[in-house]
Scaffold this active site. Structure first.
Site, PDB file in Angstrom:
ATOM      1  N   GLN A  51       0.839  -1.199   0.000  1.00  0.00           N
ATOM      2  CA  GLN A  51       0.000   0.000   0.000  1.00  0.00           C
ATOM      3  C   GLN A  51       0.871   1.245   0.000  1.00  0.00           C
ATOM      4  O   GLN A  51       1.850   1.313   0.731  1.00  0.00           O
ATOM      5  CB  GLN A  51      -0.879  -0.035   1.254  1.00  0.00           C
ATOM      6  CG  GLN A  51      -1.771   1.151   1.463  1.00  0.00           C
ATOM      7  CD  GLN A  51      -2.576   1.001   2.746  1.00  0.00           C
ATOM      8  OE1 GLN A  51      -3.144  -0.035   3.027  1.00  0.00           O
ATOM      9  NE2 GLN A  51      -2.609   2.052   3.539  1.00  0.00           N
ATOM     10  N   ASP A  52       0.514   2.212  -0.811  1.00  0.00           N
ATOM     11  CA  ASP A  52       1.119   3.540  -0.773  1.00  0.00           C
ATOM     12  C   ASP A  52       0.055   4.515  -0.297  1.00  0.00           C
ATOM     13  O   ASP A  52      -1.094   4.456  -0.751  1.00  0.00           O
ATOM     14  CB  ASP A  52       1.627   3.980  -2.149  1.00  0.00           C
ATOM     15  CG  ASP A  52       2.930   3.321  -2.554  1.00  0.00           C
ATOM     16  OD1 ASP A  52       3.519   2.598  -1.742  1.00  0.00           O
ATOM     17  OD2 ASP A  52       3.359   3.534  -3.695  1.00  0.00           O
ATOM     18  N   HIS A 111       2.217   6.356  16.438  1.00  0.00           N
ATOM     19  CA  HIS A 111       1.408   5.245  15.950  1.00  0.00           C
ATOM     20  C   HIS A 111       2.246   3.992  15.726  1.00  0.00           C
ATOM     21  O   HIS A 111       3.404   4.079  15.336  1.00  0.00           O
ATOM     22  CB  HIS A 111       0.754   5.611  14.613  1.00  0.00           C
ATOM     23  CG  HIS A 111      -0.104   6.815  14.682  1.00  0.00           C
ATOM     24  ND1 HIS A 111      -0.289   7.641  13.603  1.00  0.00           N
ATOM     25  CD2 HIS A 111      -0.829   7.364  15.692  1.00  0.00           C
ATOM     26  CE1 HIS A 111      -1.103   8.638  13.936  1.00  0.00           C
ATOM     27  NE2 HIS A 111      -1.431   8.487  15.199  1.00  0.00           N
ATOM     28  N   HIS A 149       5.880   5.460  15.316  1.00  0.00           N
ATOM     29  CA  HIS A 149       6.274   6.524  14.382  1.00  0.00           C
ATOM     30  C   HIS A 149       5.318   7.702  14.525  1.00  0.00           C
ATOM     31  O   HIS A 149       4.128   7.536  14.744  1.00  0.00           O
ATOM     32  CB  HIS A 149       6.218   5.996  12.941  1.00  0.00           C
ATOM     33  CG  HIS A 149       6.493   7.053  11.937  1.00  0.00           C
ATOM     34  ND1 HIS A 149       5.497   7.652  11.197  1.00  0.00           N
ATOM     35  CD2 HIS A 149       7.646   7.622  11.555  1.00  0.00           C
ATOM     36  CE1 HIS A 149       6.043   8.553  10.400  1.00  0.00           C
ATOM     37  NE2 HIS A 149       7.342   8.560  10.601  1.00  0.00           N
ATOM     38  N   TYR A 205       3.885   7.356   2.322  1.00  0.00           N
ATOM     39  CA  TYR A 205       4.134   6.117   3.059  1.00  0.00           C
ATOM     40  C   TYR A 205       4.073   4.949   2.080  1.00  0.00           C
ATOM     41  O   TYR A 205       3.165   4.881   1.256  1.00  0.00           O
ATOM     42  CB  TYR A 205       3.040   5.844   4.096  1.00  0.00           C
ATOM     43  CG  TYR A 205       2.772   6.950   5.064  1.00  0.00           C
ATOM     44  CD1 TYR A 205       3.282   6.903   6.344  1.00  0.00           C
ATOM     45  CD2 TYR A 205       1.967   8.027   4.724  1.00  0.00           C
ATOM     46  CE1 TYR A 205       3.004   7.900   7.258  1.00  0.00           C
ATOM     47  CE2 TYR A 205       1.686   9.030   5.629  1.00  0.00           C
ATOM     48  CZ  TYR A 205       2.203   8.966   6.886  1.00  0.00           C
ATOM     49  OH  TYR A 205       1.928   9.960   7.791  1.00  0.00           O
ATOM     50  N   ASP A 215      -5.255  10.889  18.609  1.00  0.00           N
ATOM     51  CA  ASP A 215      -3.899  11.188  19.065  1.00  0.00           C
ATOM     52  C   ASP A 215      -3.913  11.984  20.361  1.00  0.00           C
ATOM     53  O   ASP A 215      -3.102  11.741  21.254  1.00  0.00           O
ATOM     54  CB  ASP A 215      -3.125  11.947  17.995  1.00  0.00           C
ATOM     55  CG  ASP A 215      -2.735  11.074  16.811  1.00  0.00           C
ATOM     56  OD1 ASP A 215      -2.948   9.840  16.862  1.00  0.00           O
ATOM     57  OD2 ASP A 215      -2.229  11.631  15.809  1.00  0.00           O
TER      58      ASP A 215
END
Length: 181
Positions: free
Chosen positions: A48-49, A63, A119, A132, A168
């Site tokens: 996955q990108d 995360h 990260h 990512y 978060d």
């Protein structure tokens, strides 16, 4: 492109491109399967990108994924970010160590974050785009978030976060997230 080990985090690498620049701008390879393979990472293992765009001082993190974890390659494709990884693998020689670095669209350096490491990043520009490349399909049931301001981690974020997701902001401490309390 060359791979440079990150000594603070076992198994982490920086992939530094060699841009070709002229008066038009630059051209840069941002992924090279042979270079990735040369350090023992399977380039075909990524499934996955993804891309995030953040405004100035947005903080995303910390995360990681439970279960098998998640390895990822992270690159700031536009703007600049203060990037952080924390090794949360108890069997690692760098357990609980951190690495802070600036990733930027000017350098196009990619950071490889091994599975089991937390990260996060904070945008230093408006906007900052982060790309990512991830080795597992996303499963929200495996999402783990750790408080960005956990005193045990004491991450030196450059700015107070101006914006964060509610997830978060409400994240538990490291000790709670790791089941130590």
């Amino acid at each position: 492109m060359k791979a440079v080990p990150v000594p603070e985090i076992e198994g982490a690498y920086l992939f530094e491109p060699t841009p070709h620049a002229d008066d038009r701008g630059f051209f840069s390879r941002t992924f090279d399967a042979d270079v990735v393979r040369s350090v023992g990472i399977d380039p075909d293992g990524f499934v996955q990108d993804s891309l995030s765009r953040s405004r100035f001082a947005v903080l995303r993190g910390m995360h990681l994924r439970s279960g098998l974890g998640e390895a990822k390659m992270v690159r700031c494709s536009y703007g600049r970010v203060f990037d952080v990884i924390v090794d949360l693998r108890p069997s690692s020689s760098t357990y609980l160590q951190q690495k802070h670095l600036e990733l930027s669209g000017d350098s196009q350096v990619t950071l490889y974050v091994p599975a089991g490491c937390a990260h996060g990043f904070q945008a230093l520009t408006d906007p900052a785009d982060v790309s990512y490349r991830i080795d597992r399909a996303h499963d929200p049931a495996e999402d783990v978030t750790i408080a960005f301001d956990d005193p045990e981690l004491a991450i030196p974020w450059p700015f107070p976060p101006l914006r964060m997701s509610e997830r978060d902001r409400a994240a538990p401490s490291l000790a709670v997230a790791l089941g130590r309390t």
